[in-house]
Design a protein around this motif. Structure first.
Motif, mmCIF file in Angstrom:
data_model
loop_
_atom_site.group_PDB
_atom_site.id
_atom_site.type_symbol
_atom_site.label_atom_id
_atom_site.label_comp_id
_atom_site.label_asym_id
_atom_site.label_seq_id
_atom_site.Cartn_x
_atom_site.Cartn_y
_atom_site.Cartn_z
ATOM 1 N N ALA A 137 0.836 -1.204 0.000
ATOM 2 C CA ALA A 137 0.000 0.000 0.000
ATOM 3 C C ALA A 137 0.872 1.256 0.000
ATOM 4 O O ALA A 137 0.621 2.210 -0.768
ATOM 5 C CB ALA A 137 -0.932 -0.011 1.207
ATOM 6 N N ALA A 138 1.894 1.280 0.848
ATOM 7 C CA ALA A 138 2.795 2.432 0.885
ATOM 8 C C ALA A 138 3.519 2.593 -0.443
ATOM 9 O O ALA A 138 3.717 3.709 -0.939
ATOM 10 C CB ALA A 138 3.796 2.266 2.028
ATOM 11 N N THR A 139 3.910 1.477 -1.047
ATOM 12 C CA THR A 139 4.589 1.520 -2.344
ATOM 13 C C THR A 139 3.679 2.089 -3.414
ATOM 14 O O THR A 139 4.095 2.902 -4.257
ATOM 15 C CB THR A 139 5.060 0.106 -2.733
ATOM 16 N N ALA A 140 2.404 1.688 -3.401
ATOM 17 C CA ALA A 140 1.442 2.176 -4.392
ATOM 18 C C ALA A 140 1.209 3.674 -4.237
ATOM 19 O O ALA A 140 1.174 4.423 -5.238
ATOM 20 C CB ALA A 140 0.129 1.413 -4.256
ATOM 21 N N LEU A 141 1.068 4.145 -3.015
ATOM 22 C CA LEU A 141 0.847 5.575 -2.789
ATOM 23 C C LEU A 141 2.058 6.394 -3.209
ATOM 24 O O LEU A 141 1.913 7.495 -3.772
ATOM 25 C CB LEU A 141 0.522 5.815 -1.313
ATOM 26 N N ALA A 142 3.233 5.868 -2.949
ATOM 27 C CA ALA A 142 4.454 6.566 -3.375
ATOM 28 C C ALA A 142 4.510 6.652 -4.897
ATOM 29 O O ALA A 142 4.913 7.684 -5.471
ATOM 30 C CB ALA A 142 5.681 5.846 -2.824
ATOM 31 N N GLU A 143 4.129 5.585 -5.588
ATOM 32 C CA GLU A 143 4.127 5.594 -7.053
ATOM 33 C C GLU A 143 3.124 6.597 -7.588
ATOM 34 O O GLU A 143 3.394 7.297 -8.577
ATOM 35 C CB GLU A 143 3.809 4.196 -7.580
ATOM 36 N N ILE A 144 1.953 6.700 -6.946
ATOM 37 C CA ILE A 144 0.935 7.661 -7.398
ATOM 38 C C ILE A 144 1.434 9.088 -7.216
ATOM 39 O O ILE A 144 1.221 9.958 -8.079
ATOM 40 C CB ILE A 144 -0.386 7.426 -6.631
ATOM 41 N N ARG A 145 2.139 9.361 -6.105
ATOM 42 C CA ARG A 145 2.714 10.703 -5.906
ATOM 43 C C ARG A 145 3.763 11.003 -6.979
ATOM 44 O O ARG A 145 3.851 12.126 -7.497
ATOM 45 C CB ARG A 145 3.332 10.800 -4.507
ATOM 46 N N GLU A 146 4.542 9.999 -7.314
ATOM 47 C CA GLU A 146 5.555 10.161 -8.364
ATOM 48 C C GLU A 146 4.896 10.447 -9.709
ATOM 49 O O GLU A 146 5.352 11.326 -10.471
ATOM 50 C CB GLU A 146 6.411 8.908 -8.442
ATOM 51 N N MET A 147 3.815 9.738 -10.008
ATOM 52 C CA MET A 147 3.074 9.964 -11.249
ATOM 53 C C MET A 147 2.526 11.391 -11.281
ATOM 54 O O MET A 147 2.596 12.075 -12.333
ATOM 55 C CB MET A 147 1.925 8.958 -11.360
ATOM 56 N N THR A 148 2.020 11.860 -10.160
ATOM 57 C CA THR A 148 1.458 13.214 -10.091
ATOM 58 C C THR A 148 2.518 14.263 -10.379
ATOM 59 O O THR A 148 2.294 15.206 -11.167
ATOM 60 C CB THR A 148 0.848 13.449 -8.689
ATOM 61 N N THR A 149 3.685 14.096 -9.774
ATOM 62 C CA THR A 149 4.777 15.055 -9.977
ATOM 63 C C THR A 149 5.285 15.026 -11.416
ATOM 64 O O THR A 149 5.500 16.082 -12.047
ATOM 65 C CB THR A 149 5.927 14.745 -9.005
ATOM 66 N N GLU A 150 5.497 13.834 -11.957
ATOM 67 C CA GLU A 150 5.986 13.712 -13.328
ATOM 68 C C GLU A 150 4.999 14.314 -14.322
ATOM 69 O O GLU A 150 5.401 14.991 -15.282
ATOM 70 C CB GLU A 150 6.239 12.250 -13.663
ATOM 71 N N ASN A 151 3.722 14.066 -14.109
ATOM 72 C CA ASN A 151 2.706 14.615 -15.016
ATOM 73 C C ASN A 151 2.706 16.142 -14.988
ATOM 74 O O ASN A 151 2.603 16.806 -16.039
ATOM 75 C CB ASN A 151 1.321 14.104 -14.634
ATOM 76 N N PHE A 152 2.840 16.717 -13.806
ATOM 77 C CA PHE A 152 2.826 18.170 -13.681
ATOM 78 C C PHE A 152 4.057 18.783 -14.370
ATOM 79 O O PHE A 152 3.950 19.780 -15.095
ATOM 80 C CB PHE A 152 2.801 18.549 -12.203
ATOM 81 N N THR A 153 5.202 18.149 -14.168
ATOM 82 C CA THR A 153 6.436 18.627 -14.802
ATOM 83 C C THR A 153 6.336 18.526 -16.318
ATOM 84 O O THR A 153 6.698 19.466 -17.050
ATOM 85 C CB THR A 153 7.639 17.803 -14.308
ATOM 86 N N ALA A 154 5.812 17.402 -16.794
ATOM 87 C CA ALA A 154 5.681 17.222 -18.249
ATOM 88 C C ALA A 154 4.700 18.225 -18.834
ATOM 89 O O ALA A 154 4.913 18.749 -19.940
ATOM 90 C CB ALA A 154 5.222 15.797 -18.541
ATOM 91 N N GLU A 155 3.656 18.535 -18.109
ATOM 92 C CA GLU A 155 2.665 19.492 -18.609
ATOM 93 C C GLU A 155 3.266 20.885 -18.700
ATOM 94 O O GLU A 155 3.062 21.607 -19.697
ATOM 95 C CB GLU A 155 1.444 19.489 -17.697
ATOM 96 N N LEU A 156 4.010 21.295 -17.698
ATOM 97 C CA LEU A 156 4.628 22.621 -17.719
ATOM 98 C C LEU A 156 5.665 22.712 -18.833
ATOM 99 O O LEU A 156 5.774 23.751 -19.522
ATOM 100 C CB LEU A 156 5.268 22.924 -16.362
ATOM 101 N N GLU A 157 6.436 21.663 -19.042
ATOM 102 C CA GLU A 157 7.432 21.652 -20.122
ATOM 103 C C GLU A 157 6.750 21.771 -21.475
ATOM 104 O O GLU A 157 7.226 22.474 -22.376
ATOM 105 C CB GLU A 157 8.259 20.375 -20.055
ATOM 106 N N SER A 158 5.613 21.075 -21.628
ATOM 107 C CA SER A 158 4.882 21.146 -22.903
ATOM 108 C C SER A 158 4.365 22.559 -23.149
ATOM 109 O O SER A 158 4.450 23.078 -24.264
ATOM 110 C CB SER A 158 3.729 20.150 -22.886
#
Length: 445
Positions: free
Chosen positions: A60-81
């Motif tokens: 469960a902790a691993t899954a939540l950490a992955e979701i936070r990572e996905m959120t950060t990566e998506n935001f960074t990719a959106e700003l770069e675009s």
């Protein structure tokens, strides 16, 4: 049916439940039997549940950490675009808004909980009938369940476990449907890289997208264990609608949290009703006890009056009861008036008032009768004295002078005697006459 015997067909049960990432903490607490509704759990068998069948203990902790990572990566990719497209205002707006959750808003949530089980009799009674050990049959079912989950969901099955401490053996699994989607397509003839976003999207799995297909799949997968597919409710509903008939009701499986909430409300309502009934019962018992105390107090006072223990008396110009002096010296077992007053103030007031007024009327009438009789006797005596005085006055005229003088002196005492008799008969009337005479001047004889 074959040779007079028959075999019960047990359907394999498959259920999908919507799941949000923020619910994983409660899900994990319930798995470890540290939270949630545990009323249906046999704690003596909890240790038999064993470690997860798929995933690690900290899944469960691993899954939540992955979701936070996905959120950060998506935001960074959106700003770069946006920066590559020189969308300054959009960049400012998105910075103010902040990162977005990596899934589209849905009613069921971006993840799924899977439940696989069979009727408990298949694991116990039916297993014994075929000479199979219950634990062996549970393990066999678990192996089939894990294989089906991996075959249909692959690495997106981040957790699976077996519960053996509830009514029937069952498998819980969690699906985290990861996928990658494009954020924005490049404009024509512009050589820019396509921006992507990592998302959670349940519809990428056919077994989630098509519930009937999932039921068909588990029916075929578990057929080797002698299990069958569940009822084709959806197909029956469609057929009924197509033919204009009333469709059968779709069976709805209540979510655990929903069932728990309803159960808590039901228990609260029952507790409130029981509490109200208890208070009403206590109030009725208090009223009954009060009436009993009142009745016993009235009876005790009546018995005391009859035995002479209590006698009437004037208390604050009101009829009441007091304890007879002789009774105070000798009586020990009978309750006192003070004790009866404390037992039931209302009963004491009612009884003492009734007996006091009755005594007052009884002896008041006797006193009035005696006074009336006395007044009548005095009046008769006064009449006789008056008549005798007149006869004496007439007879005195025939007597010698000296004798007449003596009679006159004797007659002078008669008015005083008359006044005393009249005062005895009616004191108030005499007092009024005396007051009238005192205001008059004395007459000369």
């Amino acid at each position: 049916m074959d040779g007079g015997s028959f075999k019960i067909e047990y359907p394999v049960v498959l259920r999908f439940e919507g799941l949000y990432p923020h619910q994983l903490g409660g899900y994990e607490a319930h798995r470890l039997r540290k939270g949630g509704d545990l009323s249906h759990v046999d704690r003596n068998r909890t240790e038999l549940n064993g470690p997860p069948l798929i995933g690690s203990e900290d899944w469960a902790a691993t899954a939540l950490a992955e979701i936070r990572e996905m959120t950060t990566e998506n935001f960074t990719a959106e700003l770069e675009s946006l920066e590559k497209r020189k969308r300054k205002k959009d960049i400012e707006r998105r910075i103010v808004e902040g990162p977005k959750q990596p899934w589209r808003p849905t009613r069921h949530g971006p993840m799924r909980e899977v439940i696989l089980t069979v009727n408990k009799d298949w694991f116990s009674e039916d297993a014994k009938f075929f000479g199979v050990d219950q634990e062996s049959r549970e393990n066999e079912f678990g192996v089939h369940a894990v294989a089906w989950l991996k075959d249909n969901f692959g690495d997106n099955v981040i957790h699976a476990r077996a519960d053996r401490d509830e009514a029937a053996y069952h498998i819980h699994a969690v699906i985290m449907p990861r996928t990658t989607v494009e954020i924005a397509k490049p404009k024509a003839k512009v050589l820019t890289a396509t921006a992507t976003r990592r998302m959670l999207q349940p519809s990428i799995h056919p077994m989630i997208e098509n519930y009937e297909a999932a039921q068909d799949s588990v029916g075929e997968w578990f057929a080797g264990l002698g299990l069958v597919r569940g009822k084709r409710t959806a197909a029956a509903i469609r057929e009924a609608r197509d033919t204009g008939q009333t469709p059968p009701k779709r069976r709805r499986h209540a979510k655990t949290w929903e069932w728990r909430r309803k159960e808590e409300l039901r228990l609260k309502a029952e507790a409130s009703t029981l509490n109200e009934e208890r208070h009403a019962l206590e109030a009725r018992a208090a009223r009954v006890q009060e009436r009993e105390d009142e009745a016993e107090t009235v009876l005790a006072i009546a018995e005391g009056v009859a035995s002479g223990t209590f006698v009437p008396d004037e208390i604050d110009d009101q009829p009441g009861l007091v304890e007879a002096p002789a009774a105070q010296e000798t009586a020990t077992a009978s309750p006192t008036l003070d004790a009866l007053r404390k037992r039931s103030p209302s009963g004491f007031a009612r009884a003492s008032g009734v007996f006091g007024r009755a005594w007052q009327r009884l002896f008041g009438q006797a006193r009035t009768t005696a006074e009336a009789e006395a007044a009548a006797g005095v009046a008769d005596a006064m009449q006789q004295v008056s008549e005798a005085d007149e006869l004496i006055a007439k007879a005195a005229t025939l007597l010698p002078k000296d004798t007449r003088t003596l009679v006159a002196k004797i007659r002078q005492t008669i008015p005083a005697i008359m006044r005393r008799l009249e005062q005895r008969a009616n004191p108030a009337s005499v007092d009024e006459k005396q007051d009238g005479k005192s205001s008059e001047k004395p007459r000369r004889e």
